[in-house]
Design a protein around this motif. Structure first.
Motif, short mmCIF file in Angstrom:
data_model
loop_
_atom_site.label_atom_id
_atom_site.label_comp_id
_atom_site.label_asym_id
_atom_site.label_seq_id
_atom_site.Cartn_x
_atom_site.Cartn_y
_atom_site.Cartn_z
N MET A 97 36.30 42.81 43.79
CA MET A 97 35.36 43.48 42.90
C MET A 97 34.74 42.51 41.89
N ALA A 98 35.48 41.48 41.52
CA ALA A 98 34.94 40.50 40.58
C ALA A 98 33.80 39.70 41.19
N SER A 99 33.86 39.50 42.50
CA SER A 99 32.85 38.67 43.16
C SER A 99 31.56 39.43 43.46
N GLN A 157 41.96 53.02 43.30
CA GLN A 157 41.26 53.80 44.31
C GLN A 157 39.81 53.37 44.44
N ALA A 158 39.20 53.05 43.31
CA ALA A 158 37.81 52.59 43.31
C ALA A 158 37.68 51.29 44.10
N ALA A 159 38.61 50.36 43.86
CA ALA A 159 38.57 49.07 44.55
C ALA A 159 38.76 49.25 46.05
N ARG A 160 39.64 50.17 46.44
CA ARG A 160 39.88 50.39 47.87
C ARG A 160 38.64 51.00 48.54
N VAL A 223 34.17 34.02 39.12
CA VAL A 223 35.13 34.98 39.68
C VAL A 223 36.43 34.96 38.88
N LEU A 224 36.90 33.77 38.56
CA LEU A 224 38.14 33.66 37.78
C LEU A 224 38.00 34.32 36.41
N ALA A 230 39.37 41.71 34.22
CA ALA A 230 39.77 42.91 34.96
C ALA A 230 41.29 43.06 34.99
N LEU A 231 41.98 41.94 35.09
CA LEU A 231 43.44 41.96 35.13
C LEU A 231 44.01 42.47 33.81
N LEU A 232 43.44 42.04 32.72
CA LEU A 232 43.90 42.52 31.41
C LEU A 232 43.65 44.02 31.25
#
Length: 253
Positions: A97-99, A157-160, A223-224, A230-232
Motif C-alpha cells: 500500500m505504501a508503494s 482488510q483494506a490492504a487485503r 516506500v520506506l 503506516a507501521l506506527l
C-alpha cells in the motif's frame, strides 16, 4: 529454522524494520537526489542534440525513467500483495500500500511528459495509442488500489482487498511493455535493450540509465518513509511504538 529464515523473520519484525528503514532513509534520499541531479544535468546540458528531434528529445531523461518506474512500482506492489495474501505478512501489506501512491505519481509523470513529447513529434497531445492507453489504464489501476484501500476502515482488510485488485491488474503490465510490438502504434519501440544492440548513442544512454537508477533508489526511500508512518499508525498501541515516541521525543528535545 535456518539462518536465512531467521534473518527474514527478524527483518519482518515491525520494530526491526522501523529501525532499519530509519537508517536507510537518508541514504536513499541523498544518493537518489545526487544521482538524479547528475543525470539531469548530463541529459539536459551535456548530451548531444538528436539529429532528428533536436533538443525536444531531452524530455526522455524524465519520461523514460518515470515510465519504467510505473511498471516497476506496480510489480513491487503486486509482489508484496501476493506475499501478504498468501502468507498473511503484515509488513508486506504495508509495503504494497505504501508503494501505490508513488507508482501512481510516476505513472502520471510518464503520461504528462509523454504528452509534452508527443505534441511536437506527433502533432497531438494525446492519441488512443496502445502504449498510451495501457499506461492510462495502469494509472486507473493505481487509483483503484489507493481508493479501495482508503474506503475500508479496517486497515488489514483494506490492504487485503486492495492487494487482490493489484494482483488482478498485473495482467496489464505485459500489455504496457509489449504494446509497441503487438500493435501498430505511434509510440516508438525500445531504444535500450538488454539483448542486442541499443538504438541510442552512449552519450545519451548513460544519463538515462543513471536517472533510472536514481528513481529506483528514490522510490525505495519513499516506500520506506511511507511504510514507517503506516507501521506506527497500525501498531499504535504497542510497547515498541511508545518507546520509539519517547526516544524520538527525547532526541528532538
Amino acid at each position: 529454522m535456518n539462518i536465512l529464515t531467521l534473518w527474514f523473520h527478524k527483518l519482518g519484525s515491525p520494530p526491526t524494520f522501523y529501525r532499519l528503514a530509519g537508517l536507510l532513509l537518508p541514504w536513499c534520499y541523498g544518493i537518489g537526489l545526487l544521482l538524479g541531479l547528475v543525470a539531469l544535468y548530463s541529459g539536459l546540458v551535456l548530451a548531444p542534440r538528436d539529429y532528428q528531434q533536436g533538443d525536444a528529445y531531452r524530455i526522455i531523461f524524465v519520461h523514460v525513467p518515470a515510465a519504467w518506474m510505473s511498471l516497476f512500482a506496480y510489480a513491487f506492489m503486486a509482489a508484496n500483495a501476493f506475499i501478504a495474501l498468501v502468507w498473511h505478512i503484515k509488513l508486506s501489506e504495508i509495503l504494497a500500500m505504501a508503494s501505490a501512491p508513488i507508482g501512481a505519481a510516476f505513472t502520471f509523470i510518464a503520461l504528462v511528459t509523454g504528452a509534452l513529447w508527443g505534441k511536437p513529434m506527433w502533432g497531438t497531445w494525446w492519441t488512443w495509442d496502445a502504449r498510451l492507453t495501457s499506461e492510462l489504464v495502469l494509472l486507473f489501476l493505481y487509483l483503484g488500489v489507493i481508493g479501495l484501500n482508503a474506503a475500508i476502515e479496517d486497515r488489514r482488510q483494506a490492504a487485503r482487498a486492495a492487494g487482490f485488485l493489484a494482483l488482478i491488474g498485473v495482467v496489464n503490465l505485459p500489455i504496457v511493455h509489449f504494446s509497441v510490438n503487438w500493435w501498430n502504434t505511434l509510440h516508438q519501440g525500445s531504444t535500450i535493450r538488454l539483448m542486442g544492440p541499443s538504438k541510442i548513442d552512449a552519450a545519451m544512454a548513460w544519463p538515462l540509465l543513471l536517472m533510472a537508477l536514481a528513481t529506483h533508489i528514490w522510490f525505495f526511500g519513499s516506500v520506506l518513509m511511507r511504510a514507517r508512518i503506516a507501521l506506527l499508525q497500525l501498531e499504535g498501541g504497542k510497547d515498541w511504538v511508545r518507546k520509539v515516541a519517547l526516544d524520538e521525543g527525547a532526541a528532538g528535545g
